[in-house]
Design a protein around this motif. Structure first.
Motif, PDB file in Angstrom:
ATOM      1  N   ALA A 119       6.400  35.765 -15.272  1.00 40.45           N
ATOM      2  CA  ALA A 119       7.339  36.873 -15.376  1.00 40.45           C
ATOM      3  C   ALA A 119       6.621  38.196 -15.150  1.00 40.45           C
ATOM      4  CB  ALA A 119       8.009  36.867 -16.747  1.00 40.45           C
ATOM      5  N   LEU A 120       5.283  38.138 -15.177  1.00 43.15           N
ATOM      6  CA  LEU A 120       4.483  39.332 -14.938  1.00 43.15           C
ATOM      7  C   LEU A 120       4.263  39.461 -13.435  1.00 43.15           C
ATOM      8  CD1 LEU A 120       1.806  38.778 -17.743  1.00 43.15           C
ATOM      9  CD2 LEU A 120       3.896  40.147 -17.880  1.00 43.15           C
ATOM     10  N   GLY A 121       5.024  40.339 -12.800  1.00 39.00           N
ATOM     11  CA  GLY A 121       4.975  40.422 -11.351  1.00 39.00           C
ATOM     12  C   GLY A 121       4.163  41.575 -10.816  1.00 39.00           C
TER      13      GLY A 121
ATOM     14  N   TYR B  38       1.256  32.665  -5.579  1.00 36.68           N
ATOM     15  CA  TYR B  38       1.760  33.302  -6.798  1.00 36.68           C
ATOM     16  C   TYR B  38       3.223  33.649  -6.573  1.00 36.68           C
ATOM     17  CZ  TYR B  38       1.469  36.300 -10.982  1.00 36.68           C
ATOM     18  OH  TYR B  38       1.636  36.845 -12.227  1.00 36.68           O
ATOM     19  N   LEU B  39       4.070  33.276  -7.525  1.00 34.87           N
ATOM     20  CA  LEU B  39       5.499  33.544  -7.418  1.00 34.87           C
ATOM     21  C   LEU B  39       5.991  34.128  -8.726  1.00 34.87           C
ATOM     22  CD1 LEU B  39       7.837  33.218  -5.403  1.00 34.87           C
ATOM     23  CD2 LEU B  39       8.257  30.953  -6.377  1.00 34.87           C
ATOM     24  N   ALA B  40       6.638  35.290  -8.644  1.00 36.44           N
ATOM     25  CA  ALA B  40       7.116  35.968  -9.858  1.00 36.44           C
ATOM     26  C   ALA B  40       8.488  35.434 -10.253  1.00 36.44           C
ATOM     27  CB  ALA B  40       7.186  37.469  -9.617  1.00 36.44           C
ATOM     28  N   LYS B  41       8.709  35.342 -11.559  1.00 40.56           N
ATOM     29  CA  LYS B  41      10.019  34.980 -12.097  1.00 40.56           C
ATOM     30  C   LYS B  41      10.885  36.241 -12.162  1.00 40.56           C
ATOM     31  CE  LYS B  41       8.025  31.516 -15.237  1.00 40.56           C
ATOM     32  NZ  LYS B  41       7.816  31.186 -16.657  1.00 40.56           N
ATOM     33  N   PRO B  42      12.189  36.113 -11.939  1.00 40.90           N
ATOM     34  CA  PRO B  42      12.915  34.918 -11.482  1.00 40.90           C
ATOM     35  C   PRO B  42      12.648  34.674 -10.009  1.00 40.90           C
ATOM     36  CG  PRO B  42      14.400  36.777 -11.608  1.00 40.90           C
ATOM     37  CD  PRO B  42      13.082  37.270 -12.150  1.00 40.90           C
ATOM     38  N   PHE B  43      12.765  33.427  -9.589  1.00 42.56           N
ATOM     39  CA  PHE B  43      12.444  33.071  -8.217  1.00 42.56           C
ATOM     40  C   PHE B  43      13.587  32.269  -7.604  1.00 42.56           C
ATOM     41  CE2 PHE B  43      10.617  30.025 -11.175  1.00 42.56           C
ATOM     42  CZ  PHE B  43      11.204  28.841 -10.761  1.00 42.56           C
ATOM     43  N   ASP B  44      13.630  32.246  -6.289  1.00 41.56           N
ATOM     44  CA  ASP B  44      14.612  31.447  -5.568  1.00 41.56           C
ATOM     45  C   ASP B  44      14.048  30.041  -5.377  1.00 41.56           C
ATOM     46  OD1 ASP B  44      17.126  31.484  -3.651  1.00 41.56           O
ATOM     47  OD2 ASP B  44      15.499  30.493  -2.552  1.00 41.56           O
ATOM     48  N   PHE B  45      14.828  29.012  -5.702  1.00 34.66           N
ATOM     49  CA  PHE B  45      14.337  27.637  -5.639  1.00 34.66           C
ATOM     50  C   PHE B  45      13.916  27.256  -4.221  1.00 34.66           C
ATOM     51  CE2 PHE B  45      14.877  23.024  -5.205  1.00 34.66           C
ATOM     52  CZ  PHE B  45      14.019  22.590  -6.201  1.00 34.66           C
ATOM     53  N   GLU B  46      14.647  27.696  -3.216  1.00 38.17           N
ATOM     54  CA  GLU B  46      14.301  27.357  -1.842  1.00 38.17           C
ATOM     55  C   GLU B  46      12.957  27.951  -1.449  1.00 38.17           C
ATOM     56  OE1 GLU B  46      15.723  25.287   0.249  1.00 38.17           O
ATOM     57  OE2 GLU B  46      17.193  24.759  -1.296  1.00 38.17           O
ATOM     58  N   GLU B  47      12.687  29.161  -1.925  1.00 40.12           N
ATOM     59  CA  GLU B  47      11.383  29.759  -1.641  1.00 40.12           C
ATOM     60  C   GLU B  47      10.274  28.986  -2.351  1.00 40.12           C
ATOM     61  OE1 GLU B  47       8.878  33.956  -2.019  1.00 40.12           O
ATOM     62  OE2 GLU B  47      10.917  33.832  -2.841  1.00 40.12           O
TER      63      GLU B  47
END
Length: 236
Positions: free
Chosen positions: A88-90, A106-115
C-alpha cells in the motif's frame, strides 16, 4: 505457473488465491513472514530439481518478518526466484528500496488484477530462463551432486545419504567456501518451525562428514568454531 502468495490481509489473499487458481495456476499461500520465508526456500529447492520456478507475490508489511527482510534474506542466500512485491506504500522511495533489495517488480495497492497477471507471466518467463541456466550437477573436488537424480558420489563412489543429508549437502555445495551458520542451515533444511536450540545441525554434519570425509580422503567439510560450517577443497 506456480505462485506463492505471501500476504497477511485475508481479503486480498483470498481474492488473489481464487483469481489465480481460476486462471489455471497452482497457488500456495502464507500469512506470516517466517512461514513465507520457509515456503520460499522450499520452492527454490523444488525449482532446482524440476525446472518449474515459483513466482513470489510478496507483501511489504507482514507479521513476524517484513517483505523487505524476506527479499533481502532470499537474495543473500542465492535464491533467484522471481519476486513481485505488493504494498500500500506506493511512494518512489518504497519502490526503490524493494527493487534495490532484490525484488524483480513492484506493484502498489490497490492494483488491477489483469496488470498483476501480466506482470506475473512476465516474471515466470524470466524465471524459466534462470531455471534453464541453473546447473544440474554440482562439483567440489571429487565430490559430485546430481540434482536431477538427487544422488551424490565422491571419487566415483556412490554415497548412501538420507533425504535430509542430501538437502544439507546440496545447500553447502551450492556455495562452496561460503560459511553457513547453524541458524541458516536449520532454516533452509528443516524450516522455520524447528526449535532453534536443537543440536540437529551438528548431528547431521557429523553424519555427513562420516560418509564424505572417510577413508583418509582430504576433508571437504570444515568447522569454523562458534560460527558454523563451510564445504570447500583446501589447497595443499
Amino acid at each position: 505457473m506456480n505462485i506463492l502468495v505471501i500476504e497477511d490481509d485475508a481479503r486480498i489473499a483470498d481474492f488473489l488465491g481464487r483469481g489465480l487458481r481460476a486462471e489455471g495456476h497452482r497457488v500456495e499461500q502464507a500469512a506470516t513472514g517466517p512461514e513465507g520465508l520457509a515456503m520460499a526456500r522450499q520452492a527454490a529447492r523444488a525449482a532446482a530439481t524440476d525446472g518449474q520456478p515459483t513466482v513470489l507475490v510478496l507483501d511489504l508489511m507482514l507479521p513476524g518478518m517484513g517483505g523487505l527482510e524476506i527479499c533481502q534474506t532470499l537474495r543473500a542466500e542465492g535464491v533467484a526466484l522471481p519476486i513481485l512485491m505488493l504494498s500500500a506504500l506506493g511512494a518512489v522511495e518504497d519502490r526503490v528500496a524493494g527493487l534495490r533489495l532484490g525484488a524483480d517488480d513492484y506493484l502498489a495497492k490497490p492494483f488491477d488484477f489483469e496488470e498483476l497477471l501480466a506482470r506475473l507471466e512476465s516474471l515466470a518467463r524470466r524465471g524459466r530462463e534462470l531455471a534453464r541456466q541453473a546447473p544440474n550437477r554440482l562439483e567440489v573436488a571429487d565430490l559430485v551432486f546430481d540434482r536431477e537424480r538427487m544422488q551424490a558420489s565422491r571419487g566415483g563412489r556412490p554415497l548412501p545419504l538420507t533425504a535430509k543429508e542430501l538437502a544439507l549437502l546440496e545447500l553447502m555445495m551450492s556455495a562452496p567456501g561460503r560459511l553457513f551458520s547453524r541458524e541458516r542451515i536449520l532454516a533452509n533444511v528443516w524450516g522455520a518451525s524447528e526449535d532453534p536450540l536443537t543440536n540437529v545441525v551438528d548431528v547431521y554434519i557429523r553424519r555427513l562428514r562420516s560418509k564424505i570425509d572417510e577413508d583418509g580422503v582430504p576433508p571437504l567439510i570444515h568447522t569454523v568454531r562458534g560460527l558454523g560450517y563451510r564445504l570447500e577443497a583446501l589447497a595443499g
